[in-house]
Design a protein around this motif. Structure first.
Motif, mmCIF file in Angstrom:
data_model
loop_
_atom_site.group_PDB
_atom_site.id
_atom_site.type_symbol
_atom_site.label_atom_id
_atom_site.label_comp_id
_atom_site.label_asym_id
_atom_site.label_seq_id
_atom_site.Cartn_x
_atom_site.Cartn_y
_atom_site.Cartn_z
ATOM 1 N N VAL A 206 35.644 -11.925 30.378
ATOM 2 C CA VAL A 206 36.399 -11.386 29.250
ATOM 3 C C VAL A 206 37.345 -10.282 29.716
ATOM 4 O O VAL A 206 38.486 -10.188 29.244
ATOM 5 C CB VAL A 206 35.418 -10.851 28.171
ATOM 6 C CG1 VAL A 206 36.201 -10.161 27.050
ATOM 7 C CG2 VAL A 206 34.581 -11.978 27.609
ATOM 8 N N ALA A 207 36.888 -9.457 30.684
ATOM 9 C CA ALA A 207 37.752 -8.410 31.214
ATOM 10 C C ALA A 207 39.010 -9.008 31.844
ATOM 11 O O ALA A 207 40.115 -8.472 31.686
ATOM 12 C CB ALA A 207 36.990 -7.572 32.236
ATOM 13 N N GLY A 208 38.850 -10.115 32.547
ATOM 14 C CA GLY A 208 40.006 -10.784 33.130
ATOM 15 C C GLY A 208 40.969 -11.298 32.073
ATOM 16 O O GLY A 208 42.192 -11.211 32.224
ATOM 17 N N LEU A 209 40.441 -11.819 30.963
ATOM 18 C CA LEU A 209 41.285 -12.305 29.868
ATOM 19 C C LEU A 209 42.034 -11.160 29.193
ATOM 20 O O LEU A 209 43.114 -11.373 28.624
ATOM 21 C CB LEU A 209 40.431 -13.045 28.836
ATOM 22 C CG LEU A 209 39.787 -14.357 29.312
ATOM 23 C CD1 LEU A 209 38.858 -14.914 28.243
ATOM 24 C CD2 LEU A 209 40.860 -15.376 29.679
ATOM 25 N N MET A 210 41.483 -9.958 29.262
ATOM 26 C CA MET A 210 42.132 -8.790 28.663
ATOM 27 C C MET A 210 43.159 -8.148 29.592
ATOM 28 O O MET A 210 43.738 -7.115 29.260
ATOM 29 C CB MET A 210 41.077 -7.747 28.285
ATOM 30 C CG MET A 210 40.086 -8.223 27.225
ATOM 31 S SD MET A 210 40.859 -8.609 25.655
ATOM 32 C CE MET A 210 41.350 -6.986 25.120
ATOM 33 N N GLY A 211 43.393 -8.747 30.749
ATOM 34 C CA GLY A 211 44.423 -8.254 31.662
ATOM 35 C C GLY A 211 43.930 -7.315 32.737
ATOM 36 O O GLY A 211 44.729 -6.761 33.487
ATOM 37 N N ILE A 212 42.624 -7.123 32.839
ATOM 38 C CA ILE A 212 42.080 -6.248 33.879
ATOM 39 C C ILE A 212 42.042 -7.014 35.202
ATOM 40 O O ILE A 212 41.532 -8.136 35.250
ATOM 41 C CB ILE A 212 40.670 -5.765 33.495
ATOM 42 C CG1 ILE A 212 40.738 -4.883 32.252
ATOM 43 C CG2 ILE A 212 40.010 -5.013 34.648
ATOM 44 C CD1 ILE A 212 39.397 -4.457 31.717
ATOM 45 N N PRO A 213 42.575 -6.451 36.286
ATOM 46 C CA PRO A 213 42.539 -7.126 37.599
ATOM 47 C C PRO A 213 41.114 -7.113 38.176
ATOM 48 O O PRO A 213 40.736 -6.188 38.912
ATOM 49 C CB PRO A 213 43.512 -6.316 38.452
ATOM 50 C CG PRO A 213 43.504 -4.960 37.835
ATOM 51 C CD PRO A 213 43.275 -5.150 36.362
ATOM 52 N N VAL A 214 40.342 -8.119 37.845
ATOM 53 C CA VAL A 214 38.917 -8.136 38.168
ATOM 54 C C VAL A 214 38.684 -8.059 39.673
ATOM 55 O O VAL A 214 37.836 -7.288 40.143
ATOM 56 C CB VAL A 214 38.257 -9.400 37.575
ATOM 57 C CG1 VAL A 214 36.791 -9.497 38.016
ATOM 58 C CG2 VAL A 214 38.335 -9.383 36.063
#
Length: 321
Positions: A206-214
């Motif tokens: 979900v963090a990746g979908l929110m634009g966070i560079p995982v």
């Protein structure tokens, strides 16, 4: 009375070292749900880098503020880069694989570092400004870590029968460890990177979908944990002075035990668990036998897990099956 105070000081000094290593376990588990068993060996690499830096600086620089800063800084920087390389090439390709696969890989990386550093590899330069013997891998023989911080008695209380001695390296080590842990707390809870780290810890997809560079956040977490492990290794070497390629195995296991006791994944729990383990180990050795030094950590772990399986500060989580 003074004897009790001396053991309390010694236990806290050891506990803060365990805490720095345990924080690395906790952060990596928080973002990846992975037990990085190579973490203790990264600490060992940091010790040998510090040893090499101290050797290159020479006796004139040792003991000075600049010399101490260079030993810590270069060791932490090297281990941060090593942590990034380990995550990028050993763990990232296995991120979507079963957790057992990553766990076995972590054990393999640990063995590669601890036994690889037992190889005696070096070369000779015949002439020029770099003439001499250059050691790449140290070999299996134990070495004495240089006196980066000269040992000086700062305070002595009591008499010859019952006394407490406070050494300068204990105070300096404690202050360095506390400063690093406070800095970590500020980084995690007061910066954008810390918010991203906590978001990835909650759910990296979900963090990746929110634009966070995982990938960047996970790589940065490995770098941060490895740098803390290097600082803990230097502090441990200042205290114990004897260094060898297998030194990170037992320290890493004890730090892992401390993280589990406090509640794996909880930063505050890692700190409390490490301090409790350091005090418990010191008092058992003082009032029983030194042969129990390593066993007491695992006995303490068993007792805590029997009473509170999720650790002192951990939370029981329901898991779908």
């Amino acid at each position: 009375m003074y004897g009790l105070l001396q053991h309390l000081i010694n236990g806290l000094a050891v506990g803060t070292i365990y805490a720095l290593v345990a924080l690395g376990y906790t952060m990596v588990y928080g973002v990846l749900k992975l037990i990085n068993f190579a973490h203790g060996d990264v600490m060992m690499v940091g010790v040998y880098v510090g040893y090499a830096v101290a050797f290159l600086l020479g006796r004139q620089m040792l003991g000075s503020f600049l010399g101490v800063a260079l030993v810590f800084g270069l060791s932490m920087a090297f281990c941060a880069a090593l942590g990034f390389v380990i995550e990028r090439f050993a763990y990232r390709p296995l991120r979507e694989k079963p957790r057992l696969t990553a766990l076995i890989t972590a054990i393999g990386v640990s063995f590669a570092l601890s036994y690889g550093f037992q190889l005696d590899v070096g070369f000779d330069v015949a002439s020029g400004p770099f003439a001499g013997h250059w050691q790449i891998l140290p070999g299996a023989s134990a070495r004495a870590f240089p006196e980066v911080i000269p040992h000086v008695e700062w305070l002595t209380l009591g008499d010859d029968v019952d006394s407490v001695i406070l050494w300068n390296w204990q105070i300096i080590s404690f202050l360095i460890a506390i400063a690093l842990m406070v800095g970590l707390q500020l980084l995690v809870f007061r910066t954008r990177f810390g918010r991203a780290m906590r978001a990835v810890s909650h759910d990296h997809r979900v963090a990746g979908l929110m634009g966070i560079p995982v990938d960047r956040v996970i790589g940065g977490t490995f770098m941060l944990g490895s740098a803390l492990a290097a600082s803990a290794g230097i502090l441990y070497a200042i205290k114990d002075t004897k260094i060898e390629p297998l030194m990170g195995v037992m320290v890493g296991l004890k730090a892992f035990v401390a993280a589990v006791i406090g509640g794996i994944g909880d930063v505050k729990g890692a700190l409390v668990g490490a301090l409790a383990l350091g005090l418990c180990e010191e008092f058992v050795v003082a009032y029983s036998s030194s042969s129990w030094r390593d066993a007491v950590a695992f006995m303490f772990l068993i007792v805590v897990l029997l009473v509170r399986p999720e650790g002192l500060f951990g939370r029981a989580q329901a898991e779908k099956v």
